[in-house]
Write a protein that holds these residues in place. Structure first.
Motif, PDB file in Angstrom:
ATOM      1  N   UNK A 311       0.845  -1.187   0.000  1.00  0.00           N
ATOM      2  CA  UNK A 311       0.000   0.000   0.000  1.00  0.00           C
ATOM      3  C   UNK A 311       0.879   1.234   0.000  1.00  0.00           C
ATOM      4  N   UNK A 312       0.301   2.418   0.188  1.00  0.00           N
ATOM      5  CA  UNK A 312       1.119   3.627   0.230  1.00  0.00           C
ATOM      6  C   UNK A 312       2.223   3.528   1.278  1.00  0.00           C
ATOM      7  N   UNK A 313       3.445   3.841   0.871  1.00  0.00           N
ATOM      8  CA  UNK A 313       4.584   3.711   1.776  1.00  0.00           C
ATOM      9  C   UNK A 313       5.769   4.522   1.299  1.00  0.00           C
ATOM     10  N   UNK A 314       6.968   3.956   1.459  1.00  0.00           N
ATOM     11  CA  UNK A 314       8.204   4.702   1.242  1.00  0.00           C
ATOM     12  C   UNK A 314       9.231   3.758   0.617  1.00  0.00           C
ATOM     13  N   UNK A 315       9.706   4.038  -0.616  1.00  0.00           N
ATOM     14  CA  UNK A 315      10.688   3.163  -1.248  1.00  0.00           C
ATOM     15  C   UNK A 315      11.932   2.911  -0.393  1.00  0.00           C
ATOM     16  N   UNK A 316      12.447   3.959   0.219  1.00  0.00           N
ATOM     17  CA  UNK A 316      13.664   3.800   1.004  1.00  0.00           C
ATOM     18  C   UNK A 316      13.421   2.923   2.232  1.00  0.00           C
ATOM     19  N   UNK A 317      12.182   2.922   2.737  1.00  0.00           N
ATOM     20  CA  UNK A 317      11.860   2.071   3.879  1.00  0.00           C
ATOM     21  C   UNK A 317      11.813   0.599   3.457  1.00  0.00           C
ATOM     22  N   UNK A 318      11.367   0.318   2.224  1.00  0.00           N
ATOM     23  CA  UNK A 318      11.412  -1.055   1.717  1.00  0.00           C
ATOM     24  C   UNK A 318      12.847  -1.580   1.716  1.00  0.00           C
ATOM     25  N   UNK A 319      13.753  -0.764   1.178  1.00  0.00           N
ATOM     26  CA  UNK A 319      15.159  -1.178   1.125  1.00  0.00           C
ATOM     27  C   UNK A 319      15.737  -1.260   2.532  1.00  0.00           C
TER      28      UNK A 319
END
Length: 405
Positions: A311-319
């Motif tokens: 869902x809505x989030x943060x690319x850098x947080x995925x990494x």
């Protein structure tokens, strides 16, 4: 009455806001409560194993147990759960009874599972279904395996309200660069979804064997998710604040009486509080991305098999989350895998920074906050040494936070 040992033996701080919470790790009380609720069984239990502990200080606590019988009884362990909520009576329920997961009871038993697959999966009826439990978190979700001949389905059982977002997430993953399991059937009212099995090797074990996937494969897949256009059914925005604040409450309660532990917690909060309070989602993201969620396929592609938080989030947080899991397991996992996992962490981190031109300190902050949340595993999967494991986890958070300073 027979005293049945609780394993592992656990000492945990009492909770004044939850009457009787301290009894959750008293084997005699747990066995008596089981017998009072379900009747005394033919055999006395050999031991009661603590499987999972979820604690919200002053609000509620839930412990799942496995009742293990004497070896000569030749009986499988029996799963049951004790839940204590503030100002409410103690509740006990046995797997697969779960009020929050209405479809679990039917999906978990071969006879009723057969009726379900013939109604929701197959056009031509089948005659037999085998059922295995892969994962179960009381009141939250379960993953089962349904075997029909040579065909295997992974069955996700969740709260019915979560079915639509998960189906939307599955559709997004299917349109990404990742391989996605095929939806074979659904029972929306029961919260049960059948997904096809994907032949491949768990990516975590793949890495541990020294077979390091090209980071570009993972980043291509992630970027294809990040670039998906927004849809109204794209799932809930990722909640960073809520789990972070809950983790702080849990740690504050658990570390009472430990000066070193409370100091480590204070240092971590000083480093992370502002980031968490000001963080906002910016686009689609996986929101729980790490190696144990993926499979390496024989043709070199990667399959994403768990996407419930998409869902809505943060690319850098995925990494950052992927790096946090690599760092955690290289530090606290089996020593024989530490070097190769740390090597891949550095490789993946360098590839992401070079590709996206991110600020290294911003990425380290996200890795640190993911590690902070992962620290609750020392309590969720509680053992006799949970204090030292929790302290070690907070020390690692502070180590990464200093990199981000």
């Amino acid at each position: 009455m027979t005293t049945v040992p609780l394993v592992p033996p656990v000492e945990f701080p009492g909770d004044p806001g939850l009457s009787g919470a301290s009894r959750l790790f008293d084997g005699e009380w747990v066995w008596q409560a089981y017998c009072n609720e379900f009747g005394r069984p033919e055999f006395d239990a050999h031991q009661i194993r603590v499987r999972h502990f979820n604690h919200s200080p002053g609000r509620g606590a839930i412990v799942s147990y496995a009742l293990e019988w004497p070896p000569d009884a030749y009986l499988p362990p029996e799963l049951f759960t004790v839940r204590i909520l503030r100002a409410k009576p103690v509740e006990l329920f046995r797997y697969p009874e779960d009020a929050q997961l209405p479809g679990l009871k039917n999906a978990a038993r071969p006879d009723t599972a057969l009726r379900l697959v013939n109604k929701h999966v197959f056009v031509i009826p089948v005659r037999r279904v085998s059922v295995d439990v892969v994962r179960y978190r009381p009141g939250s979700r379960a993953v089962l395996r349904h075997g029909v001949g040579k065909v295997t389905f992974y069955v996700r059982v969740l709260r019915p309200v979560r079915v639509a977002p998960l189906l939307a997430a599955a559709d997004l993953v299917a349109r990404s660069e990742f391989v996605a399991p095929r939806l074979a059937g659904d029972w929306k009212d029961g919260g049960v979804l059948w997904f096809s099995e994907i032949p491949g090797r768990n990516l975590r074990r793949h890495i541990q064997r020294g077979k390091l996937p090209d980071p570009a494969l993972l980043l291509d897949g992630l970027e294809s998710l990040w670039n998906m256009p927004h849809r109204n059914d794209s799932g809930r925005a990722f909640d960073l604040k809520g789990p972070y604040r809950r983790a702080k409450r849990i740690f504050t309660h658990a570390l009472q009486g430990s000066e070193e532990g409370r100091r480590s917690l204070k240092d971590a909060a000083l480093s992370l509080d502002h980031f968490v309070e000001t963080w906002r989602p910016v686009c689609h993201a996986h929101n729980d991305f790490y190696d144990d969620q993926m499979l390496a396929l024989p043709d070199g592609r990667l399959a994403l098999v768990d996407f419930e938080e998409l869902g809505p989030g943060d690319p850098m947080l995925d990494v950052g989350n992927f790096l946090a899991h690599l760092r955690w397991t290289s530090r606290f996992g089996p020593n024989r895998y530490a070097s190769v996992r740390d090597t891949y962490r550095r490789l993946f981190q360098s590839a992401a920074l070079e590709r996206f031109h991110w600020d290294k300190h911003e990425l380290a902050l996200r890795e640190a906050v993911c590690l902070f949340r992962m620290g609750t595993s020392a309590i969720r999967h509680i053992r006799h040494d949970w204090r030292s494991r929790l302290q070690a986890g907070l020390s690692l958070v502070n180590e990464i936070s200093r990199e981000a300073a």
